[in-house]
Write a protein that holds these residues in place. Sequence first.
Motif, PDB file in Angstrom:
ATOM      1  N   LEU A 128      38.530   0.698  59.685  1.00  0.00           N
ATOM      2  CA  LEU A 128      37.625   1.085  60.765  1.00  0.00           C
ATOM      3  C   LEU A 128      38.242   2.160  61.652  1.00  0.00           C
ATOM      4  CD1 LEU A 128      36.240  -2.394  61.822  1.00  0.00           C
ATOM      5  CD2 LEU A 128      34.872  -0.459  61.006  1.00  0.00           C
ATOM      6  N   LYS A 129      39.494   1.979  61.982  1.00  0.00           N
ATOM      7  CA  LYS A 129      40.144   2.885  62.919  1.00  0.00           C
ATOM      8  C   LYS A 129      40.550   4.216  62.284  1.00  0.00           C
ATOM      9  CE  LYS A 129      43.711   3.287  66.328  1.00  0.00           C
ATOM     10  NZ  LYS A 129      44.156   2.677  67.535  1.00  0.00           N
ATOM     11  N   ARG A 130      41.103   4.159  61.077  1.00  0.00           N
ATOM     12  CA  ARG A 130      41.677   5.365  60.469  1.00  0.00           C
ATOM     13  C   ARG A 130      41.006   5.814  59.174  1.00  0.00           C
ATOM     14  NH1 ARG A 130      45.906   1.940  61.510  1.00  0.00           N
ATOM     15  NH2 ARG A 130      47.012   2.380  63.423  1.00  0.00           N
ATOM     16  N   MET A 131      40.075   4.991  58.652  1.00  0.00           N
ATOM     17  CA  MET A 131      39.461   5.254  57.342  1.00  0.00           C
ATOM     18  C   MET A 131      40.540   5.317  56.256  1.00  0.00           C
ATOM     19  SD  MET A 131      36.168   5.250  57.409  1.00  0.00           S
ATOM     20  CE  MET A 131      35.736   6.008  55.873  1.00  0.00           C
ATOM     21  N   PRO A 175      26.427   3.467  72.232  1.00  0.00           N
ATOM     22  CA  PRO A 175      27.354   4.296  73.009  1.00  0.00           C
ATOM     23  C   PRO A 175      28.491   3.511  73.672  1.00  0.00           C
ATOM     24  CG  PRO A 175      25.094   4.935  73.465  1.00  0.00           C
ATOM     25  CD  PRO A 175      25.036   3.689  72.628  1.00  0.00           C
ATOM     26  N   ALA A 176      28.210   2.343  74.203  1.00  0.00           N
ATOM     27  CA  ALA A 176      29.251   1.559  74.881  1.00  0.00           C
ATOM     28  C   ALA A 176      30.360   1.158  73.898  1.00  0.00           C
ATOM     29  CB  ALA A 176      28.644   0.315  75.521  1.00  0.00           C
ATOM     30  N   LEU A 177      29.987   0.831  72.686  1.00  0.00           N
ATOM     31  CA  LEU A 177      30.976   0.452  71.677  1.00  0.00           C
ATOM     32  C   LEU A 177      31.808   1.660  71.253  1.00  0.00           C
ATOM     33  CD1 LEU A 177      32.094  -1.844  70.022  1.00  0.00           C
ATOM     34  CD2 LEU A 177      30.339  -1.420  68.323  1.00  0.00           C
ATOM     35  N   THR A 186      35.962   2.293  71.758  1.00  0.00           N
ATOM     36  CA  THR A 186      36.850   2.562  70.611  1.00  0.00           C
ATOM     37  C   THR A 186      36.761   4.046  70.238  1.00  0.00           C
ATOM     38  OG1 THR A 186      35.051   1.900  69.135  1.00  0.00           O
ATOM     39  CG2 THR A 186      36.714   0.228  69.650  1.00  0.00           C
ATOM     40  N   PRO A 187      37.141   4.929  71.156  1.00  0.00           N
ATOM     41  CA  PRO A 187      36.936   6.361  70.924  1.00  0.00           C
ATOM     42  C   PRO A 187      37.798   6.941  69.807  1.00  0.00           C
ATOM     43  CG  PRO A 187      38.283   6.042  72.871  1.00  0.00           C
ATOM     44  CD  PRO A 187      37.825   4.673  72.426  1.00  0.00           C
ATOM     45  N   ASP A 188      38.894   6.259  69.464  1.00  0.00           N
ATOM     46  CA  ASP A 188      39.788   6.811  68.445  1.00  0.00           C
ATOM     47  C   ASP A 188      39.486   6.287  67.041  1.00  0.00           C
ATOM     48  OD1 ASP A 188      40.575   4.260  69.188  1.00  0.00           O
ATOM     49  OD2 ASP A 188      42.721   4.668  68.922  1.00  0.00           O
ATOM     50  N   TRP A 189      38.401   5.557  66.856  1.00  0.00           N
ATOM     51  CA  TRP A 189      38.046   5.050  65.529  1.00  0.00           C
ATOM     52  C   TRP A 189      37.396   6.162  64.715  1.00  0.00           C
ATOM     53  CZ3 TRP A 189      36.029  -0.644  65.251  1.00  0.00           C
ATOM     54  CH2 TRP A 189      37.009  -1.489  65.757  1.00  0.00           C
TER      55      TRP A 189
END
Length: 163
Positions: A28-31, A126-128, A132-135
Amino acid sequence: MLTLGSGAALVFLIVTTPIAFIAAFNDLKRMKLPNAVVLTLAAAYVVVAPFVLPFEQYLWGFTHGVALYVVGIFLFLFAGVGAGDGKFAAAMAMFIPLADAGAVLMLFAAFLLGAFAAHRAMRAIPALRRATPDWVSWGHAKFPMGLALTGTMVSYFALAAFL
């Protein structure tokens, strides 16, 4: 009916669930599904399975892993599946008796559809996305398959352990 014994399934569930969730989080975070996570899953099989599986079934697990690794390479080269996804699926395959492959494929199909829909719905909130802006997966065209693979593995062991 699943053929993996409930005792073995419970042990595998306890041992592999943290590894699986780390894999899903990384995807999820880095693919990416890091080799360290895949190797940890494979090492868990090598270390734990001889104590909970019949020896012949334990040995067959390596054959399942190699076979799925070859399939994973093919899917990487010709179908756009991520290399980490193929390697993680190969490590997962070691735990699964051949007799349960059909049930696991049905679980995977369900988790693939559900995880895809949930991921696409969640990334539209948008809130999610702000939380988690770096995902990387939020803006990536491809889907983090580790999410579906994790759900498949954990639910398979849970079903085998408790049904």
